[in-house]
Write a protein that holds these residues in place. Structure first.
Motif, mmCIF file in Angstrom:
data_model
loop_
_atom_site.group_PDB
_atom_site.id
_atom_site.type_symbol
_atom_site.label_atom_id
_atom_site.label_comp_id
_atom_site.label_asym_id
_atom_site.label_seq_id
_atom_site.Cartn_x
_atom_site.Cartn_y
_atom_site.Cartn_z
ATOM 1 N N ALA A 261 22.514 32.421 41.903
ATOM 2 C CA ALA A 261 22.815 31.696 40.986
ATOM 3 C C ALA A 261 24.181 31.997 40.097
ATOM 4 C CB ALA A 261 21.564 32.640 39.642
ATOM 5 N N SER A 262 24.028 31.056 40.095
ATOM 6 C CA SER A 262 25.823 30.618 38.807
ATOM 7 C C SER A 262 26.887 31.766 39.525
ATOM 8 C CB SER A 262 25.457 30.825 37.531
ATOM 9 O OG SER A 262 24.671 29.752 37.271
ATOM 10 N N GLN A 263 27.164 31.917 41.124
ATOM 11 C CA GLN A 263 28.047 33.168 41.064
ATOM 12 C C GLN A 263 28.427 33.022 42.229
ATOM 13 O OE1 GLN A 263 27.646 36.815 39.991
ATOM 14 N NE2 GLN A 263 26.737 37.475 42.036
ATOM 15 N N VAL A 264 29.732 33.574 43.501
ATOM 16 C CA VAL A 264 30.017 33.561 44.554
ATOM 17 C C VAL A 264 30.725 34.669 44.654
ATOM 18 C CG1 VAL A 264 31.202 32.933 46.307
ATOM 19 C CG2 VAL A 264 30.426 31.220 44.641
ATOM 20 N N VAL A 265 30.321 35.432 45.855
ATOM 21 C CA VAL A 265 30.284 36.930 46.267
ATOM 22 C C VAL A 265 31.628 36.727 47.010
ATOM 23 C CG1 VAL A 265 30.212 39.187 46.484
ATOM 24 C CG2 VAL A 265 28.653 38.361 44.497
ATOM 25 N N GLU A 266 32.424 36.941 47.560
ATOM 26 C CA GLU A 266 33.339 36.782 48.541
ATOM 27 C C GLU A 266 33.591 37.868 49.373
ATOM 28 O OE1 GLU A 266 37.724 35.355 48.509
ATOM 29 O OE2 GLU A 266 36.606 34.299 47.592
ATOM 30 N N VAL A 267 33.709 38.269 50.544
ATOM 31 C CA VAL A 267 33.852 39.500 51.307
ATOM 32 C C VAL A 267 34.483 40.103 52.253
ATOM 33 C CG1 VAL A 267 32.152 40.329 49.616
ATOM 34 C CG2 VAL A 267 32.276 40.008 52.556
ATOM 35 N N LEU A 268 35.522 40.461 53.167
ATOM 36 C CA LEU A 268 35.855 40.307 54.259
ATOM 37 C C LEU A 268 35.026 41.511 54.933
ATOM 38 C CD1 LEU A 268 40.044 40.711 53.566
ATOM 39 C CD2 LEU A 268 37.901 38.721 54.255
ATOM 40 N N LYS A 291 35.352 46.506 49.028
ATOM 41 C CA LYS A 291 35.514 45.702 48.300
ATOM 42 C C LYS A 291 34.990 44.221 48.596
ATOM 43 C CE LYS A 291 40.020 44.432 47.680
ATOM 44 N NZ LYS A 291 41.386 44.172 47.691
ATOM 45 N N VAL A 292 35.039 43.740 46.657
ATOM 46 C CA VAL A 292 34.627 42.103 47.177
ATOM 47 C C VAL A 292 34.979 41.408 45.937
ATOM 48 C CG1 VAL A 292 31.800 42.781 48.076
ATOM 49 C CG2 VAL A 292 32.018 42.451 45.661
ATOM 50 N N LYS A 293 35.333 40.539 45.720
ATOM 51 C CA LYS A 293 35.018 39.694 44.448
ATOM 52 C C LYS A 293 34.031 39.269 43.894
ATOM 53 C CE LYS A 293 39.126 37.437 43.785
ATOM 54 N NZ LYS A 293 40.422 36.148 44.720
ATOM 55 N N VAL A 294 33.802 38.769 42.853
ATOM 56 C CA VAL A 294 32.692 38.487 42.113
ATOM 57 C C VAL A 294 33.852 37.059 41.062
ATOM 58 C CG1 VAL A 294 30.135 37.984 40.445
ATOM 59 C CG2 VAL A 294 30.974 40.044 42.334
ATOM 60 N N ILE A 295 32.693 36.323 41.272
ATOM 61 C CA ILE A 295 33.057 34.936 40.699
ATOM 62 C C ILE A 295 32.351 34.054 39.898
ATOM 63 C CG2 ILE A 295 34.564 32.472 41.058
ATOM 64 C CD1 ILE A 295 35.598 33.760 43.568
ATOM 65 N N ARG A 296 32.371 33.856 38.671
ATOM 66 C CA ARG A 296 31.415 33.114 38.064
ATOM 67 C C ARG A 296 31.470 31.800 38.524
ATOM 68 N NH1 ARG A 296 31.808 33.995 31.950
ATOM 69 N NH2 ARG A 296 33.731 32.061 31.650
ATOM 70 N N SER A 305 35.719 37.445 31.434
ATOM 71 C CA SER A 305 36.004 37.347 32.638
ATOM 72 C C SER A 305 35.435 35.914 33.739
ATOM 73 C CB SER A 305 35.953 38.600 33.605
ATOM 74 O OG SER A 305 37.264 39.426 33.049
ATOM 75 N N THR A 306 35.835 35.298 34.013
ATOM 76 C CA THR A 306 35.294 34.318 35.328
ATOM 77 C C THR A 306 35.882 35.434 36.812
ATOM 78 O OG1 THR A 306 37.626 33.393 35.609
ATOM 79 C CG2 THR A 306 36.121 32.339 33.596
ATOM 80 N N GLU A 307 36.063 36.306 36.726
ATOM 81 C CA GLU A 307 36.034 36.867 37.966
ATOM 82 C C GLU A 307 36.013 38.062 38.076
ATOM 83 O OE1 GLU A 307 38.929 34.747 40.976
ATOM 84 O OE2 GLU A 307 40.544 35.985 40.191
ATOM 85 N N ILE A 308 35.609 39.139 38.875
ATOM 86 C CA ILE A 308 35.415 40.728 38.728
ATOM 87 C C ILE A 308 35.660 40.806 39.914
ATOM 88 C CG2 ILE A 308 34.296 43.226 38.621
ATOM 89 C CD1 ILE A 308 33.190 41.638 35.944
ATOM 90 N N ILE A 309 36.827 41.963 40.373
ATOM 91 C CA ILE A 309 37.004 42.258 41.361
ATOM 92 C C ILE A 309 36.726 43.736 41.375
ATOM 93 C CG2 ILE A 309 38.177 43.511 43.247
ATOM 94 C CD1 ILE A 309 40.357 40.978 42.171
ATOM 95 N N LEU A 310 35.249 44.270 42.255
ATOM 96 C CA LEU A 310 35.158 45.381 42.090
ATOM 97 C C LEU A 310 34.952 46.749 43.589
ATOM 98 C CD1 LEU A 310 30.737 44.354 42.514
ATOM 99 C CD2 LEU A 310 32.198 45.028 40.491
ATOM 100 N N LYS A 311 34.895 47.637 42.731
ATOM 101 C CA LYS A 311 35.385 49.050 44.238
ATOM 102 C C LYS A 311 33.831 49.313 44.405
ATOM 103 C CE LYS A 311 38.672 50.542 41.304
ATOM 104 N NZ LYS A 311 38.694 49.969 40.218
ATOM 105 N N PRO A 312 34.075 50.772 45.201
ATOM 106 C CA PRO A 312 32.565 51.236 45.310
ATOM 107 C C PRO A 312 32.324 51.710 44.584
ATOM 108 C CG PRO A 312 34.515 51.195 46.957
ATOM 109 C CD PRO A 312 35.024 50.576 45.975
ATOM 110 N N GLY A 313 31.296 51.310 43.727
ATOM 111 C CA GLY A 313 30.826 52.298 42.732
ATOM 112 C C GLY A 313 30.111 51.626 41.915
#
Length: 413
Positions: A261-268, A291-296, A305-313
Motif C-alpha cells: 500500500a503506497s510504498q515499495v520496499v527495496e532489498v538485496l 538493510k532495506v529502503k522504504v520508498i513512498r 521523507s519520500t524514502e527511508i533506509i532502515l538499519k536492523p532494529g
C-alpha cells in the motif's frame, strides 16, 4: 520443597478480582499470570464459577477458618511468622478459597509438569478455533488450487518450474531438472498469487529461494521465475520475508522489491516484516537483519521523507491518511512485530480496537463495538493456538464483555 508463596499471591489476586478490588498494577499481574499457560487459565475459569467458589467458601466459616488454614499450611509446607495474622485480613475467605482451588489444581499435574502436556480449557459450543495453515494458489491461467486440500508432492508445473507442496506445509518453486535444455529460454514470467483467507496462514519458498510467511487475510503476487534486472512481488496484508541475494546473467545484483500500500520496499538480502492491512492506521515495515529502503509511492502531500533506509532494529511507518507521512522509528519492538510468525499474540500498550482487528482476522469473526470503548491499554503474550474464549478471559479482567451471535462478536464495555 516446592515454594508455595507465589500460589498464595495468586489466590490473593483472584480474591480481589472476585470482590472487584484489583488495582491497575494487580490487574496487569493477574493478566500476565493468565497468559502464561492453559493450566492457569483453566484454574481461573474454575475459580470464577459461582458453584466452585461457594463450595470452597464453606470450608472457611467463622468457626473453622483457623483450622482449615492450618490444614493448608500443613499440607503445603507453607508457613510464615505472620501467617496467623493473615486469617484476620478482610479478604481471607476469598483468598483462602482461591488458594485451595489453585493448589488442588496443581495436584492434578506433577511438579515436573513442564515436560508434560497441559489440559486446555474445554471449548464451549460458541467458541472459535484458532486459524491454521491454509491458502489458495491462483496459477497464471487463473485456475485455483486449495492448498490445504491437496496431498503433499508436486501439484503443478509451469514451463520449466515445478510447484511442490512439502510435508511440513510449505509451497516450493524449483527448476524442473527434467526440462528440455534445448527449449527456448523464457523471456517473460507468468505470475502466481497465493492468498490466505481469514483464519489462515502459509509459507512459501519463491523461485529464487527466498522465504515468505503470509499472515491471515493476505496475498502475495509473484513471478514463477525471476528474470531481468530485478525481482518484484506485490503484497496485500502482512508477511515476513527472508530474501536470498541473487545475481542476474551479467553477474549484477538483482534487487528484491515488495510493492504494498503506497510504498515499495527495496532489498538485496535481508529479513523484514511488512504489515499493510487496509484496516490499519499505517503500514509498518520492520527490519530484523540486513538493510532495506522504504520508498513512498503516494503523491507528496506532506513535508516528510519520500524514502527511508532502515538499519536492523528500525521501523518505517507510513500513515494511511491522506497526508501519507513516512516516519522512522529508530527502536522498534522486533518481538512484537514478528510475534504472529512465531505463533503468538503479543500486546504492549495495545488498544482494544487493534487487538480485536487481529482477533477478527485470525479467528475469522466479525467484530462490532457497542457503547463507549475504554481507554485501557493491554500488555501480555498468549499463543495463537488457543480457542478464542481463553483470550476473552484475559480481556474480561478489564471489564470488557462479549456477546456472541454466530460468527459476530459484539464488544461491550
Amino acid at each position: 520443597m516446592e515454594n508455595y508463596s507465589r500460589y498464595f499471591r495468586q489466590g490473593d489476586l483472584i480474591a480481589k478480582y472476585l470482590k472487584g478490588e484489583l488495582s491497575d498494577q494487580e490487574r496487569e499481574e493477574l493478566e500476565d499470570w493468565l497468559a502464561q499457560s492453559d493450566h492457569n487459565r483453566a484454574l481461573f475459569t474454575k475459580l470464577t464459577q459461582e458453584a466452585t467458589i461457594n463450595t470452597e467458601l464453606t470450608k472457611f466459616g467463622s468457626s473453622d477458618k483457623a483450622e482449615a488454614w492450618e490444614k493448608i499450611v500443613s499440607e503445603t509446607g507453607y508457613n510464615t511468622p505472620n501467617h496467623r495474622s493473615y486469617i484476620g485480613k478482610r479478604l481471607l475467605r476469598y483468598a483462602a478459597a482461591a488458594v485451595v482451588v489453585i493448589l488442588a489444581g496443581l495436584l492434578l499435574y506433577p511438579f515436573n509438569r513442564q515436560s508434560q502436556p497441559t489440559k486446555p480449557v474445554a471449548q464451549q459450543p460458541t467458541d472459535f478455533a484458532p486459524g491454521s495453515s491454509k491458502a489458495i494458489l491462483t496459477l497464471a491461467d487463473a485456475s485455483k488450487i486449495i492448498l490445504d486440500d491437496v496431498a503433499d508432492g508436486q501439484i503443478a508445473q509451469q514451463a520449466d518450474v515445478v510447484i511442490t507442496k512439502t510435508a511440513d506445509g510449505q509451497l516450493l518453486y524449483a527448476k524442473n531438472s527434467a526440462a528440455n535444455s534445448l527449449e527456448a529460454p523464457i523471456t517473460k514470467s507468468s505470475y502466481n498469487t497465493i492468498t490466505t483467507p481469514r483464519g489462515g496462514k502459509f509459507r512459501i519458498i519463491l523461485p529464487d529461494g527466498s522465504k515468505v510467511w503470509l499472515n491471515a487475510a493476505s496475498s502475495l503476487k509473484y513471478p514463477t521465475k525471476f528474470i531481468g534486472n530485478e525481482r518484484s512481488v506485490t503484497l496485500i496484508g502482512e508477511a515476513y520475508f527472508e530474501i536470498m541475494p541473487l545475481k542476474n546473467a551479467h553477474k549484477q545484483a538483482m534487487p528484491f522489491r515488495v510493492h504494498s500500500a503506497s510504498q515499495v520496499v527495496e532489498v538485496l538480502g535481508t529479513h523484514f516484516n511488512i504489515n499493510s492491512y487496509a484496516d490499519e492506521s499505517m503500514v509498518k515495515t520492520t527490519l530484523l537483519e540486513g538493510k532495506v529502503k522504504v520508498i513512498r509511492t503516494s503523491p507528496d502531500r506532506a513535508e516528510s521523507s519520500t524514502e527511508i533506509i532502515l538499519k536492523p532494529g528500525e521501523q518505517a511507518q507510513l500513515t494511511a491518511d491522506a497526508k501519507r507521512r513516512l516516519n522512522l522509528i529508530p527502536k522498534a519492538d522486533l518481538e512484537e512485530a514478528v510475534a504472529w510468525k512465531n505463533g503468538q499474540f503479543q500486546f504492549k500498550d495495545t488498544d482494544l480496537p487493534t487487538i480485536m482487528r487481529q482477533i477478527s482476522r485470525w479467528y475469522d469473526v466479525k467484530v462490532d463495538f457497542q457503547g463507549r470503548l475504554p481507554d485501557t491499554k493491554f500488555r501480555g503474550k498468549i499463543s495463537r493456538d488457543v480457542p478464542l474464549s481463553q483470550i476473552f478471559q484475559i480481556l474480561q479482567l478489564s471489564g470488557i464483555n462479549f456477546k456472541i451471535e454466530g460468527r459476530k462478536i459484539t464488544v461491550k464495555s
